[in-house]
Design an enzyme around this catalytic site. Structure first.
Site, PDB file in Angstrom:
ATOM      1  N   GLU A 168      23.965  24.096  47.781  1.00  0.00           N
ATOM      2  CA  GLU A 168      25.020  23.130  48.137  1.00  0.00           C
ATOM      3  C   GLU A 168      26.400  23.768  48.125  1.00  0.00           C
ATOM      4  OE1 GLU A 168      24.270  19.625  45.754  1.00  0.00           O
ATOM      5  OE2 GLU A 168      22.637  19.040  47.072  1.00  0.00           O
ATOM      6  N   GLU A 364      15.642  19.240  49.709  1.00  0.00           N
ATOM      7  CA  GLU A 364      15.847  18.252  48.640  1.00  0.00           C
ATOM      8  C   GLU A 364      15.991  16.896  49.289  1.00  0.00           C
ATOM      9  OE1 GLU A 364      19.004  18.376  45.676  1.00  0.00           O
ATOM     10  OE2 GLU A 364      18.935  20.550  45.698  1.00  0.00           O
TER      11      GLU A 364
HETATM   12  C1  BG6 Z   1      21.728  17.903  44.345  1.00  0.00           C
HETATM   13  C2  BG6 Z   1      21.531  19.082  43.430  1.00  0.00           C
HETATM   14  O1  BG6 Z   1      23.072  17.746  44.508  1.00  0.00           O
HETATM   15  O2  BG6 Z   1      21.380  16.641  43.906  1.00  0.00           O
HETATM   16  C3  BG6 Z   1      20.553  18.843  42.306  1.00  0.00           C
HETATM   17  O3  BG6 Z   1      21.179  20.235  44.151  1.00  0.00           O
HETATM   18  C4  BG6 Z   1      20.710  17.447  41.752  1.00  0.00           C
HETATM   19  O4  BG6 Z   1      20.681  19.857  41.377  1.00  0.00           O
HETATM   20  C5  BG6 Z   1      20.426  16.468  42.880  1.00  0.00           C
HETATM   21  O5  BG6 Z   1      19.902  17.181  40.637  1.00  0.00           O
HETATM   22  C6  BG6 Z   1      20.477  15.006  42.479  1.00  0.00           C
HETATM   23  O6  BG6 Z   1      21.729  14.715  41.921  1.00  0.00           O
HETATM   24  P1  BG6 Z   1      21.868  14.150  40.460  1.00  0.00           P
HETATM   25  O7  BG6 Z   1      23.326  14.174  40.175  1.00  0.00           O
HETATM   26  O8  BG6 Z   1      21.293  12.789  40.478  1.00  0.00           O
HETATM   27  O9  BG6 Z   1      21.106  15.084  39.589  1.00  0.00           O
END
Ligand code: BG6
Length: 470
Positions: A168, A364
């Site tokens: 990211e 993701e």
């Molecule tokens: C992404 C990241 O931004 O979102 C992860 O790469 C992160 O590391 C995921 O866990 C979900 O966001 P959050 O803040 O709910 O953990």
């Protein structure tokens, strides 16, 4: 539903810094996630965990990867924690035990038929580099990062095919300390900070790409951003104009630099308007340019879309926009206000493919839920529905819009601490039995979605029905 390609990479993704625990085991150093003092997510009153144990993945990786094999996953994205290999970040020799740990992990993936996809920095900069140098704002850290990349890639050459340079990367310039390890110096304006950090992380990425390709020319390399279509809150031209600006500066700027190999005209103009002078040498311009031709695919995360409106009293600190973020009343949200927009993923896929014409890899996508374990079971129907609709939209983007997608990695195989160190915000197919301050037994329990995703993979994405016996 059209067929997904036979070699479609179904799987899941984790961030090791958020899941490993074992936080000082075998020579690991502290990193920015360990030392992060968490600010609550806006509108929440969350409570936070320490990273000492997290999900204990460091000691339970065999079991965790075994479950991924059982689900039939074809790929898993994970991160090699920088401070496990270079505890302070500036050592001339790596921590051998750290390398051996990931070697064992990779063997375990292979034994389970799961292709490793490795992220080279994911919220895990050695704390020392952040404190001593102010992270990626200091170019010495770029060189130390590149040395780290060289060590890792040389060690794992031939064992890892897919590399991701920087998790990211666009959020680094948003001022996110976890991502860049930097804080804005007092004598720097927000515009200078935003611009220099944008450029520094792009140089780091570019040098990493060249390093990987020099060591292993057949490795597949990608940059990575989080992507979110930015909607205008209305059809009022001023709202539309601001939505476009936010979209460009927050989401396309790092991708334009990485994939087109130049600083885009709108960024140069912005710096000119704000009298910002950045430190960027001819050699750095050259490496940014050269590396862009070496990228094989485009990896991104997608969770939600966003919406903005023009506002005289804008919220947020950036001077490139006169807008405020607003709630999209057409969409539902989870408990943390993340709005659920499956069609937004199809929009993102189309936009990214139109602009960059590279195979896309969704590395993701998932939803945070406060799952409840009752009698050994977790009925996470909301997660199943979320995934089902998002996968349907990927299929539409591929079959109806002609977008090339290599694979889909769900976030995540098992529960771990969120980026805000929140244990209650769970993402996994496996429930990890602990709460914020009670480690219980840390045992894994298969949620309903475990069986559902297993069937999705078995059917190569053809069976997305949300009904499943559990
Ligand atoms: C992404 C990241 O931004 O979102 C992860 O790469 C992160 O590391 C995921 O866990 C979900 O966001 P959050 O803040 O709910 O953990």
């Amino acid at each position: 539903m059209s067929e997904f390609p036979k070699n479609f990479l179904w799987g899941a993704a984790i961030s090791n810094v958020q899941s490993e625990g074992g936080y000082l085991d075998d020579g690991k150093g502290l990193n920015v996630y360990d030392t992060l003092v968490v600010e609550p997510e806006i509108g929440t009153t969350t409570v936070y965990s320490s990273t000492d144990v997290a999900s204990d993945h460091y000691h339970r990786y065999v079991e965790d990867i075994g479950y991924m094999g059982e689900m039939g996953m074809k790929a898993c994205r994970f991160s090699i924690v920088w401070s496990r290999i270079h505890p302070n970040g500036n050592e001339s020799q790596p921590n051998q035990k750290g390398l051996e740990f990931y070697d064992k992990m990779i063997s375990e993936f292979k034994a389970n038929g799961v292709e490793p996809v490795v992220s080279l920095v994911h919220f895990d900069m050695p704390d020392y580099l952040s404190k001593k140098y102010n992270g990626f704002l200091n170019k010495e850290v770029i060189d130390l990062y590149v040395e780290h990349v060289r060590t890792v890639v040389e060690y794992f050459k031939g064992k890892v095919k897919y590399w991701i340079t920087y998790n990211e990367i666009n959020t680094a310039a948003w001022g996110d300390y976890l991502v860049s390890g930097s804080k804005k110096p007092e004598n720097m304006s927000e515009d200078e900070y935003f611009s220099q950090l944008t450029v520094n992380v792009a140089i780091a990425h570019a040098k990493a790409v060249m390093t990987i390709k020099n060591i292993d020319p057949i490795a597949k390399v990608s940059g990575m951003t989080t992507h979110s279509p930015v909607y205008s809150s209305s059809s009022k031209p001023q709202d539309v104009f601001e939505a476009d600006l936010v979209s460009r500066f927050n989401y396309y700027l790092p991708l334009d630099i990485m994939y087109f190999g130049v600083l885009p005209h709108y960024f140069l103009q912005y710096m000119k308007n704000k009298n910002v002078n950045i430190d960027l040498s001819d050699d750095e311009i050259k490496v940014i340019h050269e590396s862009s031709a070496k990228l094989d695919y485009l990896a991104f995360s997608y969770y939600q879309s966003s919406a903005v409106e023009f506002s005289e009293n804008k919220s947020g600190k950036y001077s490139f926009t006169n807008s405020s973020k607003v709630r999209n009343t057409y969409l539902k949200a989870n408990e943390w206000g993340w709005q659920i927009d499956p069609l937004g993923l199809r929009i993102a896929l189309n936009n990214l493919y139109d602009r960059y014409k590279k195979p896309l890899f969704i590395v993701e996508n998932g939803i945070g839920i406060d799952d409840q374990l009752v009698d050994g079971k977790v009925y996470d129907d909301a997660r199943i529905e979320y995934y089902s609709k998002h996968i349907e939209n990927i299929n539409d983007a591929m079959s109806k819009d002609g977008v090339e997608v290599m694979g889909y990695l769900a976030w995540a195989p098992f529960d771990f601490l969120s980026s805000h160190k929140e244990m209650r915000k769970r993402y996994g197919f496996l429930y990890v039995n602990r709460t914020r301050d009670d480690l219980k037994d840390l045992n894994r329990f298969k949620k309903k979605s475990f069986y559902w995703y297993k069937r999705v993979i078995e059917s190569n994405g053809q069976n997305l029905s949300i009904e499943i016996d559990y």
